[in-house]
Enzyme design. Structure first.
Site, PDB file in Angstrom:
ATOM      1  N   LEU A  65       3.612   4.133   1.165  1.00  0.00           N
ATOM      2  CA  LEU A  65       3.894   4.768   2.448  1.00  0.00           C
ATOM      3  C   LEU A  65       2.615   5.389   3.011  1.00  0.00           C
ATOM      4  CD1 LEU A  65       7.389   6.448   1.976  1.00  0.00           C
ATOM      5  CD2 LEU A  65       6.820   4.308   3.116  1.00  0.00           C
ATOM      6  N   HIS A  66       1.701   4.527   3.457  1.00  0.00           N
ATOM      7  CA  HIS A  66       0.491   5.017   4.126  1.00  0.00           C
ATOM      8  C   HIS A  66       0.837   5.285   5.588  1.00  0.00           C
ATOM      9  CE1 HIS A  66      -0.553   1.216   6.211  1.00  0.00           C
ATOM     10  NE2 HIS A  66       0.013   0.645   5.154  1.00  0.00           N
ATOM     11  N   LEU A  67      -0.147   5.545   6.430  1.00  0.00           N
ATOM     12  CA  LEU A  67       0.115   6.054   7.776  1.00  0.00           C
ATOM     13  C   LEU A  67       1.020   5.176   8.636  1.00  0.00           C
ATOM     14  CD1 LEU A  67      -0.379   8.331   9.716  1.00  0.00           C
ATOM     15  CD2 LEU A  67      -2.468   7.201  10.454  1.00  0.00           C
ATOM     16  N   THR A 126       0.816  -1.213   0.000  1.00  0.00           N
ATOM     17  CA  THR A 126       0.000   0.000   0.000  1.00  0.00           C
ATOM     18  C   THR A 126       0.853   1.268   0.000  1.00  0.00           C
ATOM     19  OG1 THR A 126      -0.175  -0.165   2.393  1.00  0.00           O
ATOM     20  CG2 THR A 126      -1.993  -1.063   1.110  1.00  0.00           C
TER      21      THR A 126
END
Length: 87
Positions: free
Chosen positions: A14-16, A12
């Site tokens: 660099l999500h949270l 996904t």
């Protein structure tokens, strides 16, 4: 200054959560930690800056460290990115 190009392996990007893990590691060092992506320089110690970069899976970033502990920072942060940032 030292630098290394690393590929983002997270499905996904660099999500949270991975962005937070990257920042947690980067703030451990005194040196300036940034990465270059699509001609933009991003502060790797700021979660908001990392999220705003919109880095996706398979993208390559140039990780740059400049300062007293730059070699240690580059080695440890690049290893964390290459291992999938804890995911």
């Amino acid at each position: 200054m030292v630098s290394k190009t690393v590929a983002i392996k997270n499905p996904t990007g660099l999500h949270l959560r991975p962005a937070g893990n990257l920042c947690k590691e980067a703030v451990k060092y005194k040196c300036r930690v940034t990465f270059n992506y699509r001609n933009n320089v991003t502060n790797a110690k700021s979660v908001l800056s990392v999220l705003a970069a919109c880095v996706k899976e398979g993208d390559e970033v140039e990780l740059c460290c400049e300062g007293d502990d730059e070699n240690e920072a580059l080695a440890n942060i690049s290893a964390l990115i290459e291992s999938g940032l804890g995911e």
